[in-house]
Design a protein around this motif. Structure first.
Motif, PDB file in Angstrom:
ATOM      1  N   VAL A 181      -4.962 -44.086 -52.245  1.00 38.70           N
ATOM      2  CA  VAL A 181      -5.747 -43.411 -51.205  1.00 38.70           C
ATOM      3  C   VAL A 181      -4.897 -42.349 -50.512  1.00 38.70           C
ATOM      4  CG1 VAL A 181      -6.917 -43.730 -48.976  1.00 38.70           C
ATOM      5  CG2 VAL A 181      -7.342 -45.327 -50.863  1.00 38.70           C
ATOM      6  N   SER A 182      -3.655 -42.672 -50.220  1.00 36.95           N
ATOM      7  CA  SER A 182      -2.756 -41.712 -49.582  1.00 36.95           C
ATOM      8  C   SER A 182      -2.543 -40.483 -50.462  1.00 36.95           C
ATOM      9  CB  SER A 182      -1.418 -42.380 -49.279  1.00 36.95           C
ATOM     10  OG  SER A 182      -0.509 -41.450 -48.757  1.00 36.95           O
ATOM     11  N   ARG A 183      -2.313 -40.685 -51.750  1.00 37.50           N
ATOM     12  CA  ARG A 183      -2.127 -39.559 -52.683  1.00 37.50           C
ATOM     13  C   ARG A 183      -3.386 -38.708 -52.763  1.00 37.50           C
ATOM     14  NH1 ARG A 183       0.786 -42.652 -57.676  1.00 37.50           N
ATOM     15  NH2 ARG A 183       2.867 -42.770 -56.773  1.00 37.50           N
ATOM     16  N   ALA A 184      -4.533 -39.354 -52.850  1.00 33.84           N
ATOM     17  CA  ALA A 184      -5.798 -38.620 -52.951  1.00 33.84           C
ATOM     18  C   ALA A 184      -6.062 -37.802 -51.687  1.00 33.84           C
ATOM     19  CB  ALA A 184      -6.950 -39.587 -53.218  1.00 33.84           C
ATOM     20  N   HIS A 185      -5.738 -38.359 -50.530  1.00 35.11           N
ATOM     21  CA  HIS A 185      -5.966 -37.635 -49.275  1.00 35.11           C
ATOM     22  C   HIS A 185      -4.971 -36.499 -49.072  1.00 35.11           C
ATOM     23  CE1 HIS A 185      -9.277 -39.768 -47.314  1.00 35.11           C
ATOM     24  NE2 HIS A 185      -8.843 -40.811 -47.990  1.00 35.11           N
ATOM     25  N   SER A 186      -3.804 -36.598 -49.672  1.00 32.30           N
ATOM     26  CA  SER A 186      -2.832 -35.513 -49.540  1.00 32.30           C
ATOM     27  C   SER A 186      -3.102 -34.385 -50.539  1.00 32.30           C
ATOM     28  CB  SER A 186      -1.401 -36.048 -49.721  1.00 32.30           C
ATOM     29  OG  SER A 186      -1.204 -36.480 -51.043  1.00 32.30           O
ATOM     30  N   ASN A 187      -4.004 -34.615 -51.482  1.00 34.41           N
ATOM     31  CA  ASN A 187      -4.365 -33.616 -52.490  1.00 34.41           C
ATOM     32  C   ASN A 187      -5.877 -33.672 -52.736  1.00 34.41           C
ATOM     33  OD1 ASN A 187      -4.105 -31.706 -54.550  1.00 34.41           O
ATOM     34  ND2 ASN A 187      -3.731 -33.264 -56.105  1.00 34.41           N
ATOM     35  N   PRO A 188      -6.681 -33.384 -51.687  1.00 39.90           N
ATOM     36  CA  PRO A 188      -8.131 -33.544 -51.830  1.00 39.90           C
ATOM     37  C   PRO A 188      -8.725 -32.524 -52.802  1.00 39.90           C
ATOM     38  CG  PRO A 188      -7.621 -32.483 -49.747  1.00 39.90           C
ATOM     39  CD  PRO A 188      -6.316 -32.881 -50.368  1.00 39.90           C
ATOM     40  N   LYS A 189      -9.637 -32.995 -53.647  1.00 44.13           N
ATOM     41  CA  LYS A 189     -10.313 -32.125 -54.611  1.00 44.13           C
ATOM     42  C   LYS A 189     -11.758 -32.558 -54.770  1.00 44.13           C
ATOM     43  CE  LYS A 189      -6.480 -30.746 -57.569  1.00 44.13           C
ATOM     44  NZ  LYS A 189      -6.060 -30.576 -58.967  1.00 44.13           N
ATOM     45  N   PHE A 190     -12.653 -31.576 -54.783  1.00 45.22           N
ATOM     46  CA  PHE A 190     -14.037 -31.817 -55.151  1.00 45.22           C
ATOM     47  C   PHE A 190     -14.114 -31.814 -56.671  1.00 45.22           C
ATOM     48  CE2 PHE A 190     -14.577 -29.790 -50.949  1.00 45.22           C
ATOM     49  CZ  PHE A 190     -15.297 -30.792 -50.319  1.00 45.22           C
TER      50      PHE A 190
END
Length: 104
Positions: free
Chosen positions: A35-44
């Motif tokens: 979750v932390s990685r995904a939030h630091s690199n948000p992508k649609f």
């Protein structure tokens, strides 16, 4: 003229185009890291498909301009009542031209 491409290279492109690596099964402590990685690199989903297009053109520069490419991303939602979907079908030549315009 048929050419083969490496499925391992395709999988690597897909994995590198996401917000974070995806796992089939996670232990609870690992969830926070993902979750932390995904939030630091948000992508649609559209961002993932654009990244896949760029990486595909770079990785398969030897493919001819008329080689067909389909890029697809589906995010199965757990919070919303809908899934997110993006798809791009093009030739390598079309992708090369589009990416060249973006760089210019």
């Amino acid at each position: 003229d048929r050419r083969c491409v490496s499925i391992d290279r395709i999988i690597k492109i897909i994995e590198e185009s996401m917000s974070s690596k995806v796992y089939g099964l996670l232990k609870r402590p690992d969830e926070a890291l993902v979750v932390s990685r995904a939030h630091s690199n948000p992508k649609f989903v559209e961002d993932c498909v654009r990244t896949m297009a760029q990486k595909t053109v770079e990785a398969f520069s030897d493919l001819p301009d008329d080689a067909a490419v389909t890029l697809k991303q589906i995010n199965e939602e757990s919070i919303h009542q809908h899934n997110a979907f993006a798809e791009r079908t093009a030739t390598m030549g079309e992708l090369r031209a589009e990416l060249a315009c973006l760089k210019a």
